[in-house]
Design an enzyme around this catalytic site. Sequence first.
Site, PDB file in Angstrom:
ATOM      1  N   LYS A  32       0.774  -1.476  -0.172  1.00 11.55           N
ATOM      2  CA  LYS A  32       0.096  -0.125   0.050  1.00 11.55           C
ATOM      3  C   LYS A  32       0.801   1.421   0.034  1.00 11.55           C
ATOM      4  O   LYS A  32       0.816   2.082  -0.803  1.00 11.55           O
ATOM      5  CB  LYS A  32      -0.917   0.135   1.274  1.00 11.55           C
ATOM      6  CG  LYS A  32      -1.878   1.277   1.580  1.00 11.55           C
ATOM      7  CD  LYS A  32      -2.249   1.124   2.838  1.00 11.55           C
ATOM      8  CE  LYS A  32      -1.207   1.002   3.720  1.00 11.55           C
ATOM      9  NZ  LYS A  32      -1.908   1.505   5.210  1.00 11.55           N
ATOM     10  N   THR A  33       1.902   1.597   1.022  1.00 10.99           N
ATOM     11  CA  THR A  33       2.568   2.436   1.107  1.00 10.99           C
ATOM     12  C   THR A  33       3.509   2.866  -0.333  1.00 10.99           C
ATOM     13  O   THR A  33       3.609   3.778  -0.612  1.00 10.99           O
ATOM     14  CB  THR A  33       3.635   2.243   2.137  1.00 10.99           C
ATOM     15  OG1 THR A  33       2.897   1.785   3.487  1.00 10.99           O
ATOM     16  CG2 THR A  33       4.421   3.658   2.353  1.00 10.99           C
ATOM     17  N   ASP A 219      -4.452   7.920   3.193  1.00  9.86           N
ATOM     18  CA  ASP A 219      -4.239   6.621   3.651  1.00  9.86           C
ATOM     19  C   ASP A 219      -5.010   6.247   4.750  1.00  9.86           C
ATOM     20  O   ASP A 219      -5.570   7.150   5.640  1.00  9.86           O
ATOM     21  CB  ASP A 219      -2.694   6.914   4.191  1.00  9.86           C
ATOM     22  CG  ASP A 219      -2.101   5.366   4.397  1.00  9.86           C
ATOM     23  OD1 ASP A 219      -2.652   4.543   3.937  1.00  9.86           O
ATOM     24  OD2 ASP A 219      -0.968   5.196   5.278  1.00  9.86           O
ATOM     25  N   GLU A 220      -5.231   5.067   5.034  1.00 10.25           N
ATOM     26  CA  GLU A 220      -5.860   4.346   5.839  1.00 10.25           C
ATOM     27  C   GLU A 220      -7.274   5.163   6.048  1.00 10.25           C
ATOM     28  O   GLU A 220      -8.016   5.417   7.101  1.00 10.25           O
ATOM     29  CB  GLU A 220      -5.346   4.609   7.584  1.00 10.25           C
ATOM     30  CG  GLU A 220      -4.084   4.243   7.634  1.00 10.25           C
ATOM     31  CD  GLU A 220      -3.830   2.844   7.953  1.00 10.25           C
ATOM     32  OE1 GLU A 220      -4.706   1.844   7.799  1.00 10.25           O
ATOM     33  OE2 GLU A 220      -2.576   2.332   8.215  1.00 10.25           O
ATOM     34  N   GLN A 250      -9.099  -3.710   8.525  1.00  8.77           N
ATOM     35  CA  GLN A 250      -8.111  -3.119   9.520  1.00  8.77           C
ATOM     36  C   GLN A 250      -8.749  -1.785  10.368  1.00  8.77           C
ATOM     37  O   GLN A 250      -7.944  -1.115  10.688  1.00  8.77           O
ATOM     38  CB  GLN A 250      -6.839  -2.648   8.805  1.00  8.77           C
ATOM     39  CG  GLN A 250      -5.952  -3.932   8.358  1.00  8.77           C
ATOM     40  CD  GLN A 250      -4.711  -3.849   7.711  1.00  8.77           C
ATOM     41  OE1 GLN A 250      -3.820  -3.159   8.220  1.00  8.77           O
ATOM     42  NE2 GLN A 250      -4.747  -3.638   6.176  1.00  8.77           N
ATOM     43  N   ARG A 601       1.030  -8.544  11.205  1.00  6.29           N
ATOM     44  CA  ARG A 601       2.191  -7.693  11.181  1.00  6.29           C
ATOM     45  C   ARG A 601       3.364  -8.518  10.985  1.00  6.29           C
ATOM     46  O   ARG A 601       4.434  -8.133  10.770  1.00  6.29           O
ATOM     47  CB  ARG A 601       2.477  -7.235  12.363  1.00  6.29           C
ATOM     48  CG  ARG A 601       1.546  -5.917  12.919  1.00  6.29           C
ATOM     49  CD  ARG A 601       0.925  -5.008  11.964  1.00  6.29           C
ATOM     50  NE  ARG A 601      -0.111  -5.319  10.904  1.00  6.29           N
ATOM     51  CZ  ARG A 601      -0.388  -4.579   9.737  1.00  6.29           C
ATOM     52  NH1 ARG A 601       0.493  -3.864   9.331  1.00  6.29           N
ATOM     53  NH2 ARG A 601      -1.274  -5.230   8.932  1.00  6.29           N
TER      54      ARG A 601
END
Length: 640
Positions: A32-33, A219-220, A250, A601
């Site tokens: 994603k980043t 983002d998010e 998430q 994670r």
Amino acid sequence: MELLENLNPRQKEAVLHTEGPLLIIAGAGTGKTRVITHKIAHIISLGARPDSILGLTFTNKASDEMKKRVIDLAGISGFRIWLSTFHSFALRILKNEYPKIGRAPFTVFDEDEQLAILKEIIKKLGWEKNIPAPRMILHYIERAKDQLLDPDSFKYHSHAIGDLYREEVSKLYYLYQEELRRNGGMDFGDLLLETVNLFNQNPEILKKYEELFDYILVDEYQDTNFAQYLILKLLGKNKRKVTVVGDEDQSIYSWRGARVENILNFENDWPDCRVIKLEENYRSTHKILECSGNLIRNNRHRRAKELWTKDSGGEPVIYRVFPACRDEARSVCSEILHLIDDENYGAGEIAVFYRTNAQSRILEERMREFNINYRIVGSVSFYERKEIKDLLAYLHLLVNPADDLHLKRVLNVPPRGLGKQTLKKLEDEAGKRNIPILTLLSDSESLDISPKAKKTLTGFWEFMEKVRNAASALSPFQLLEMIVSGSGYADYLESLEGWEARMRMDNVGELLSALKDFEERNQEADLRDFLDSVSLISPYDQYSREGEKVTLMTLHLAKGLEFPGVFITGMEEGILPYRDAVHDPEEMEEERRLCYVGMTRAMKRLYLSSVSSRRLYGISRFSEPSRFLEEAGFEITQVY
DNA sequence: CAGCAACAAAAGTGA
DNA sequence: TTTGTTGCTG
């Protein structure tokens, strides 16, 4: 086009779709980043001005990381991109615009300060016996702010739905807001709310920023609240070059106003939008993905989505039960030592997660015992320490002499022999004359207090005056030095004995170097800017670099990070899922997502553990393994 | 007013 | 079990 070379087809598509609304559903570990940063770099390479790009994130950690990567990709022009958290962005806008429309400057108040204000109000009203937790009230106020409800509309709204409790709360909300403003403060919710108000009430200001920003990336997105949703809508509605990235699996912040609907309804809000799903996971082993996938499939409120990886194996995910917390902690520690000694892990590659901050203590004790270098992120972080807050309170008072709240914090710190009685008289008198307490102190002689107190108060006032007069000539760092020595704080700490006092002195030293550091990085900045940045920045970035350390943090803080080795402790009913969630299907889903976030994670090794007896307030209680274990595919045969 | 002892509350997550 | 608050005494 080397920018696009290392992207998979879906990612590439997302990067290339620059001209209309785009929703990227990006599962955990799907790059994603990478997509966001490459997209920004790509936009720049097309010739866009860097400052026409606005990137919004939720944590400073995320925005710093992103900035670094964009600069790597796009070079120096990356510096001028607007890349920050929603809150920092809002702060920047307000600071830019308030002077121009004649509104007073302000400082940002954190949670402690919010609570202090509320407690005071409750006390003044004499309600303390009837009203439960100020925290609860604050929660209501914050949720109201997320919805852009001011005290009046909140009251009206509560009345309309017949909620008597909320109607009562609205009174406190009103007084809270009044007191906050009187002290020159804004809370986190205000930053967003006032930005929306600013845009709505000043079309020319909105227009300016609308025209400035050609491209907006968020983002998010699953964690945006209503105010944040509106900010995006206001700024993006005309050009519609809006990219949001998120993953409803998430979404873990509904309790602070995040609305999953924002991401689920994005297509309706932005017609003709493109939706791209990223499902190839580059982070975790197949085993880890299988396990977390099993778990999250139990949620009903989600889009169909299946993460996959080219990896086909990996070590098994391990689950263990222990009799008590100390055994669990001991096992975590010895396993960590095993990873470090036998499997060549660095301590920095390992993290231990837990549901509640209270769980960290026992882990911490064991880590000490095992001589494992560790760092706790969050909870009692650096800037929440007493000595740091004391000194920051001095700075607040310096910046804003009308800030009674902070004055009260430092008036008798270090101890100057000023007690409750004196303070009460000061407050009453200041209230009567309707002036700040500090102003009152300029003329202590006229007050009805003991000669000794008068002398002390005059001394305090003179000291503050001295610092204030020096303020224009000295740098923020020098001012803080002056306060540390001149206020007697340093002497006070030195007079205390034991390692604790020494640690506090060290912390003061660290605050000084943090300020020095800030000064060097932000040449133009003044003291107010420093205080604001402290309110918004978690100390994580600054203090995480020294040495290789095992990371301890809550599951909430873990979002967005990855570690080769991950431990999730306290996998029990009542802890994860947390006890209050058991009766609410929605909350249960959020707990499941939280667990899912923790699991995903992990890159290589994942350890889950629970205990069969846990102590709460000193009393032992039996606990059962979390339902999530079975959902993830573990066979739970033996319980106690 | 400060220091101490008895007592009460606490722990769900955070920018 | 740990931490904070209240109320008493010097």
